[in-house]
Motif scaffolding. Structure first.
Motif, short mmCIF file in Angstrom:
data_model
loop_
_atom_site.label_atom_id
_atom_site.label_comp_id
_atom_site.label_asym_id
_atom_site.label_seq_id
_atom_site.Cartn_x
_atom_site.Cartn_y
_atom_site.Cartn_z
N LEU A 2 1.14 7.67 -10.82
CA LEU A 2 1.01 7.35 -9.31
C LEU A 2 -0.52 7.81 -8.92
N ALA A 3 -0.84 8.74 -9.20
CA ALA A 3 -2.13 9.52 -8.86
C ALA A 3 -3.40 8.60 -9.10
N ALA A 4 -3.29 7.63 -10.15
CA ALA A 4 -4.44 6.90 -10.46
C ALA A 4 -4.27 5.64 -9.74
N GLU A 5 -3.33 5.53 -9.07
CA GLU A 5 -3.12 4.06 -8.43
C GLU A 5 -3.55 3.89 -6.69
N ASN A 6 -4.13 5.02 -6.28
CA ASN A 6 -4.77 4.91 -4.84
C ASN A 6 -3.58 4.42 -3.99
N ILE A 7 -2.59 5.05 -3.98
CA ILE A 7 -1.42 4.51 -3.06
C ILE A 7 -1.00 5.85 -2.34
N THR A 8 -0.08 5.49 -1.18
CA THR A 8 0.59 6.73 -0.57
C THR A 8 2.09 6.24 -0.94
N TRP A 9 2.94 7.31 -0.85
CA TRP A 9 4.07 7.15 -1.10
C TRP A 9 5.26 8.29 -0.45
N GLY A 10 6.46 8.00 -0.48
CA GLY A 10 7.60 8.91 -0.11
C GLY A 10 8.68 8.78 -1.07
N CYS A 11 9.54 9.73 -0.81
CA CYS A 11 10.84 9.76 -1.33
C CYS A 11 11.85 10.49 -0.78
N HIS A 12 13.04 10.44 -1.20
CA HIS A 12 14.12 11.33 -0.96
C HIS A 12 14.23 12.39 -2.00
N GLY A 13 14.79 13.67 -1.62
CA GLY A 13 14.69 14.91 -2.29
C GLY A 13 16.15 15.77 -2.06
N GLU A 68 0.95 -1.18 0.09
CA GLU A 68 -0.05 0.15 0.04
C GLU A 68 0.88 1.17 0.05
N TYR A 69 1.91 1.32 0.61
CA TYR A 69 2.93 2.29 0.59
C TYR A 69 4.28 1.82 -0.15
N PHE A 70 4.62 3.00 -0.96
CA PHE A 70 5.87 2.59 -1.70
C PHE A 70 6.94 3.89 -1.43
N ALA A 71 8.01 3.51 -1.21
CA ALA A 71 9.19 4.29 -0.69
C ALA A 71 10.22 4.31 -1.96
N PHE A 72 10.07 5.36 -2.60
CA PHE A 72 11.15 5.84 -3.64
C PHE A 72 12.48 5.86 -3.08
N VAL A 73 13.41 5.06 -3.16
CA VAL A 73 14.85 5.31 -2.67
C VAL A 73 15.61 5.77 -3.59
N MET A 75 3.10 16.52 -6.18
CA MET A 75 3.55 15.17 -5.22
C MET A 75 2.51 15.23 -4.26
N ALA A 76 1.83 15.81 -3.53
CA ALA A 76 0.99 15.83 -2.51
C ALA A 76 -0.23 15.15 -3.07
N LYS A 77 -0.68 15.88 -4.16
CA LYS A 77 -2.16 15.22 -4.97
C LYS A 77 -1.85 13.92 -5.34
N SER A 78 -0.67 13.48 -5.47
CA SER A 78 -0.46 12.06 -6.14
C SER A 78 -0.17 11.07 -5.01
N GLY A 79 -0.36 11.15 -3.90
CA GLY A 79 -0.33 10.61 -2.77
C GLY A 79 0.99 10.63 -1.81
N CYS A 80 1.97 11.38 -2.22
CA CYS A 80 3.15 11.63 -1.34
C CYS A 80 2.84 12.19 0.00
N ASP A 81 3.41 11.59 1.04
CA ASP A 81 3.36 12.01 2.21
C ASP A 81 4.53 12.37 3.12
#
Length: 307
Positions: free
Chosen positions: A271-282, A248-253, A295-301
């Motif tokens: 990702l916005a169409a996949e109904n998931i939450t995710w995070g990443c490094h920046g 359910e949650y994807f961590a982009f590393v 990013m926020a609109k597509s599920g990034c938290d």
């Protein structure tokens, strides 16, 4: 250098994911090793996996598994922090199964190849990105051919160390397969949350390298070597993990997912169409308002920075 029992054009490889961060639950799936596994499968070889990190196997347990295997070659991979374990494991393997060909790759082999060859009974090191190298190496070994034409290697020839030409990094990451999740105890990684309380999770990567030149960063892929996967392939992997493992949650590393706006927007739109939450490094100077909004609109938290 192949085993005398090797079947021409086909070998059996035993891939070992060595333990890391034993003080925390295993939550970082070995993406690189799993891609290597799929490359070998795609090229007609047999692959067995011992995930000592996921299963928390000690050295004795790992060696018992190796002794019971009918593999002809063992492939190890790990960061520099796995050096001591690899040191002890390779010595144990050679003592118990001197017939096995030992191959090591990943960050440790790429960073300190001379040190590894000086202190470990490793036969071959794969330096840098290993997908093309392992395919060519396995092909040569299965044919009992010389390996000196395979780029990206360090190996022993008698008492002498040989190093082949450097391997150029692959520009098109889409030529690499999706990791062989089915060979690994993926469920262990899924249940151990990555960054916070976020439910069934998995680490995933959308790019390699980083175009920046931060002085504190060790860039395994080399500076200025930034390359991206297509949004289509990323979503294919996301859907596979959702359907097969309940992620359910994807961590982009990625080193820095936010560095290229066009890539970030393509990934976010998909990702916005996949109904998931995710995070990443920046990186702080790429945290622009318009990028954060999409990013926020597509599920990034969750967004982590190196400061």
């Amino acid at each position: 250098m192949a085993s005398k029992n090797c079947v021409v054009d086909r070998m059996k490889f035993l891939l070992i994911n060595v333990p890391i961060r034993l003080t925390t639950a295993p939550n970082a799936f070995p993406t690189g090793l799993a891609i290597i596994a799929q490359v070998l499968l795609d090229n007609g070889h047999d692959v067995e996996v011992i995930d000592a990190n996921a299963e928390r196997l000690d050295l004795g347990q790992t060696l018992d598994r190796i002794k019971a295997s009918d593999a002809e070659a063992v492939g190890l991979s790990g960061l520099v922090s796995t050096y001591r374990y690899q040191l002890e494991l390779t010595a144990g393997i050679k003592a118990a199964r001197p017939d096995l060909l030992l191959i090591s790759g990943g960050g440790c082999a790429t960073s300190v190849p001379e040190l590894m060859m000086a202190h470990m009974p490793v036969d071959i090191l794969v330096l840098g990105e290993g997908e093309h190298t392992i395919r060519e190496l396995a092909d040569a070994l299965s044919k009992k051919a010389k390996i000196d034409a395979v780029a990206g290697l360090m190996y022993r020839e008698g008492d002498e160390l040989k190093r082949t030409a450097p391997r150029k990094a692959e520009d098109d990451l889409d030529v690499f397969p999706i990791p062989a999740y089915g060979l690994f105890p993926t469920e262990i990684y899924v249940k151990n949350m990555i960054w916070r309380e976020q439910g069934p999770s998995m680490n995933i990567i959308s790019s390699r390298g980083c175009p920046m030149d931060c002085r504190f960063c060790y860039n395994l892929f080399g500076q200025r070597s930034y390359r991206r996967r297509s949004a289509e392939l990323i979503i294919e992997e996301v859907r596979l993990l959702k359907e097969d493992s309940g992620v359910e949650y994807f961590a982009f590393v990625d080193d820095n997912l936010t560095v290229r706006k066009d890539h970030l927007e393509a990934v976010c739109t998909a990702l916005a169409a996949e109904n998931i939450t995710w995070g990443c490094h920046g990186r702080v100077d790429t945290a622009k308002d318009d990028r954060l909004e999409i990013m926020a609109k597509s599920g990034c938290d969750w967004l982590g920075f190196g400061v």
